[in-house]
Design an enzyme around this catalytic site. Structure first.
Site, PDB file in Angstrom:
ATOM      1  N   SER A  18       0.823  -1.221   0.000  1.00 25.81           N
ATOM      2  CA  SER A  18       0.000   0.000   0.000  1.00 25.81           C
ATOM      3  C   SER A  18       0.853   1.264   0.000  1.00 25.81           C
ATOM      4  CB  SER A  18      -0.911   0.009   1.234  1.00 25.81           C
ATOM      5  OG  SER A  18      -1.550   1.263   1.322  1.00 25.81           O
ATOM      6  N   SER A  20      -0.520   4.111   0.852  1.00 23.80           N
ATOM      7  CA  SER A  20      -1.192   5.052   1.754  1.00 23.80           C
ATOM      8  C   SER A  20      -0.276   5.613   2.845  1.00 23.80           C
ATOM      9  CB  SER A  20      -2.432   4.402   2.371  1.00 23.80           C
ATOM     10  OG  SER A  20      -3.375   4.151   1.354  1.00 23.80           O
ATOM     11  N   THR A  65      -8.597  -1.557   2.804  1.00 27.94           N
ATOM     12  CA  THR A  65      -8.397  -1.956   1.414  1.00 27.94           C
ATOM     13  C   THR A  65      -8.715  -3.438   1.243  1.00 27.94           C
ATOM     14  OG1 THR A  65      -6.898  -1.785  -0.475  1.00 27.94           O
ATOM     15  CG2 THR A  65      -5.879  -2.332   1.645  1.00 27.94           C
ATOM     16  N   LYS A  69     -13.095  -4.366   2.362  1.00 30.48           N
ATOM     17  CA  LYS A  69     -14.002  -3.220   2.212  1.00 30.48           C
ATOM     18  C   LYS A  69     -15.476  -3.587   2.457  1.00 30.48           C
ATOM     19  CE  LYS A  69     -11.193  -0.566  -1.066  1.00 30.48           C
ATOM     20  NZ  LYS A  69     -11.196   0.197  -2.320  1.00 30.48           N
ATOM     21  N   ASN A  90     -14.145   2.304   2.562  1.00 33.28           N
ATOM     22  CA  ASN A  90     -12.674   2.365   2.565  1.00 33.28           C
ATOM     23  C   ASN A  90     -12.139   3.363   3.593  1.00 33.28           C
ATOM     24  OD1 ASN A  90     -13.303   4.793   1.344  1.00 33.28           O
ATOM     25  ND2 ASN A  90     -11.571   4.725  -0.054  1.00 33.28           N
ATOM     26  N   ASP A 105     -13.789   6.336  -2.629  1.00 32.30           N
ATOM     27  CA  ASP A 105     -13.294   5.964  -3.965  1.00 32.30           C
ATOM     28  C   ASP A 105     -14.033   6.727  -5.069  1.00 32.30           C
ATOM     29  OD1 ASP A 105     -11.364   4.151  -3.084  1.00 32.30           O
ATOM     30  OD2 ASP A 105     -12.781   2.485  -3.026  1.00 32.30           O
ATOM     31  N   ALA A 131     -15.744  -5.574 -13.733  1.00 35.83           N
ATOM     32  CA  ALA A 131     -16.984  -5.620 -12.954  1.00 35.83           C
ATOM     33  C   ALA A 131     -16.706  -5.979 -11.496  1.00 35.83           C
ATOM     34  CB  ALA A 131     -17.943  -6.629 -13.586  1.00 35.83           C
ATOM     35  N   ALA A 134     -13.916  -2.066  -7.796  1.00 29.26           N
ATOM     36  CA  ALA A 134     -13.570  -0.746  -8.311  1.00 29.26           C
ATOM     37  C   ALA A 134     -14.604  -0.272  -9.327  1.00 29.26           C
ATOM     38  CB  ALA A 134     -12.187  -0.789  -8.952  1.00 29.26           C
ATOM     39  N   TYR A 224      -2.346   2.434 -11.612  1.00 24.57           N
ATOM     40  CA  TYR A 224      -1.312   3.481 -11.755  1.00 24.57           C
ATOM     41  C   TYR A 224       0.107   2.901 -11.752  1.00 24.57           C
ATOM     42  CZ  TYR A 224      -1.954   2.837  -6.806  1.00 24.57           C
ATOM     43  OH  TYR A 224      -2.110   2.251  -5.571  1.00 24.57           O
TER      44      TYR A 224
HETATM   45  P1  ATR Z   1     -11.295  -4.753  -7.789  1.00 22.35           P
HETATM   46  O1  ATR Z   1     -11.973  -4.719  -6.454  1.00 22.35           O
HETATM   47  O2  ATR Z   1      -9.960  -4.076  -7.797  1.00 22.35           O
HETATM   48  O3  ATR Z   1     -12.178  -4.291  -8.903  1.00 22.35           O
HETATM   49  P2  ATR Z   1     -11.793  -7.542  -8.376  1.00 22.35           P
HETATM   50  O4  ATR Z   1     -13.101  -7.492  -7.673  1.00 22.35           O
HETATM   51  O5  ATR Z   1     -10.897  -8.723  -8.157  1.00 22.35           O
HETATM   52  O6  ATR Z   1     -10.882  -6.281  -8.028  1.00 22.35           O
HETATM   53  O7  ATR Z   1     -12.065  -7.375  -9.945  1.00 22.35           O
HETATM   54  C1  ATR Z   1     -11.046  -7.421 -10.875  1.00 22.35           C
HETATM   55  C2  ATR Z   1     -11.605  -7.138 -12.255  1.00 22.35           C
HETATM   56  O8  ATR Z   1     -10.524  -7.235 -13.205  1.00 22.35           O
HETATM   57  C3  ATR Z   1     -12.656  -8.116 -12.721  1.00 22.35           C
HETATM   58  O9  ATR Z   1     -13.545  -7.452 -13.581  1.00 22.35           O
HETATM   59  C4  ATR Z   1     -11.806  -9.143 -13.507  1.00 22.35           C
HETATM   60  O10 ATR Z   1     -12.514  -9.879 -14.452  1.00 22.35           O
HETATM   61  P3  ATR Z   1     -13.302 -11.226 -13.993  1.00 22.35           P
HETATM   62  O11 ATR Z   1     -14.559 -10.777 -13.316  1.00 22.35           O
HETATM   63  O12 ATR Z   1     -13.550 -11.953 -15.252  1.00 22.35           O
HETATM   64  O13 ATR Z   1     -12.359 -11.968 -13.077  1.00 22.35           O
HETATM   65  C5  ATR Z   1     -10.859  -8.210 -14.195  1.00 22.35           C
HETATM   66  N1  ATR Z   1      -9.615  -8.822 -14.641  1.00 22.35           N
HETATM   67  C6  ATR Z   1      -8.554  -9.216 -13.906  1.00 22.35           C
HETATM   68  N2  ATR Z   1      -7.576  -9.700 -14.701  1.00 22.35           N
HETATM   69  C7  ATR Z   1      -8.014  -9.599 -15.982  1.00 22.35           C
HETATM   70  C8  ATR Z   1      -7.460  -9.936 -17.251  1.00 22.35           C
HETATM   71  N3  ATR Z   1      -6.227 -10.440 -17.370  1.00 22.35           N
HETATM   72  N4  ATR Z   1      -8.199  -9.693 -18.353  1.00 22.35           N
HETATM   73  C9  ATR Z   1      -9.434  -9.170 -18.249  1.00 22.35           C
HETATM   74  N5  ATR Z   1     -10.022  -8.834 -17.074  1.00 22.35           N
HETATM   75  C10 ATR Z   1      -9.322  -9.051 -15.950  1.00 22.35           C
END
Ligand code: ATR
Length: 283
Positions: A18, A20, A65, A69, A90, A105, A131, A134, A224
């Protein structure tokens, strides 16, 4: 430092990566405030008890984090409408001895765009890639700023579809698509947001065909590291305005700092350069 100096930190698992502490310690120094901000690693099995007994830890508050969350939102006694709307918190603080929770966020996302691409919300149609948690904050921010058509494209279609149900009460018209159809929606999008970890240093990038994007479209990434992700590099190459994700991180941190330490901190080029230099050292 007196014993009454406020203490805060970031709760996560793992949390060592992190940024932060770097940001909050920089602000403490810059604003000549007494206080501390530390890493607070708490394992998933322990988070419930940790939050239930929050007032025993001697903290004024904390950031939360991944992966805590949602749990923070569930356990806090006073939850802001926004955190409830997202199902995730958060930022925590104590209010009359009770644990209070908010989600900054959304603020971080919109404040970054306000700062770096003013007029970004003139558009009405957005394409969101991803999805996860974030993406929820991004959807809320876009809906609040008047976007009325939002397409969520995700590798796992079911997760995008689940978000439609979660945000069913929102006035914006949401739709879901599989990631391999994202290109189809690029042409109609005023704003394109990557919320996935694809393109994160070391991870495989998204394959998007930017040639159909409108010349006036804006692209932004919440990742980032690297600062210019392959997603943003593609948008830049197509001539689009693009905004990196570092400002979201900085802006989401500020409301918590004000709550715990009493001063609204500066978010300026000095802070940005400081964090970028630290990132360059780490990677
Ligand atoms: P966060 O809370 O940071 O959004 P998350 O809930 O783990 O983290 O979601 C990660 C997102 O990145 C999801 O939409 C994931 O797609 P899946 O729902 O199919 O897992 C997407 N993601 C991660 N790696 C990816 C990749 N290599 N290509 C496409 N999408 C990816």
């Amino acid at each position: 430092m007196t014993r009454s100096a406020p203490k805060a930190g970031v709760i996560g698992w793992p949390v060592e990566h992190s940024l932060s502490p770097l940001i909050h310690r920089h602000w403490l120094q810059r604003h000549r405030l007494e206080g501390t901000y530390d890493l607070l690693p708490v394992a998933p099995d322990d988070i419930g008890a940790y939050l239930q007994h929050f007032c025993e830890h001697g903290l004024a508050g904390a950031n939360v984090t991944v992966p805590h969350k949602e749990t923070a939102c569930r356990i806090a006694g006073k939850v802001s409408d926004l955190a409830r709307r997202l199902g995730a918190a958060n930022t925590l603080w104590l209010e009359d001895g009770e644990l209070a929770a908010d989600n900054t966020d959304v603020h971080g996302f919109v404040a970054n765009l306000d700062e770096r691409a003013s007029g970004w919300d003139d558009g009405k149609t957005a394409l969101i890639i991803g999805a996860g948690g974030a993406a929820r904050a991004v959807i809320a921010g876009l809906a609040d700023r008047g976007f009325d058509r939002i397409v969520i494209a995700n590798r796992t279609l079911e997760r995008a579809t689940a978000l439609l149900g979660w945000f069913a009460g929102e006035p914006a018209q949401l739709s879901a698509a599989p990631l391999d159809r994202a290109d189809t929606f690029l042409a109609g999008a005023d704003l394109i947001v990557n919320t996935t970890s694809a393109g994160l240093a070391g991870a495989a990038p998204l394959a998007l065909d930017w040639s159909s994007a409108q010349a006036t479209a804006i692209a932004t990434d919440i990742v980032y590291v690297p600062l210019i992700t392959p997603f943003l590099a593609g948008a830049a190459q197509a001539g689009l305005t693009h905004v990196d994700g570092l400002g979201m991180l900085l802006h989401q941190a500020a409301p918590g700092f004000r709550k715990w330490f009493g001063v609204m901190p500066d978010i300026d080029e000095e802070l940005r350069s400081f964090v970028l230099a630290a990132l360059a050292e780490r990677h």
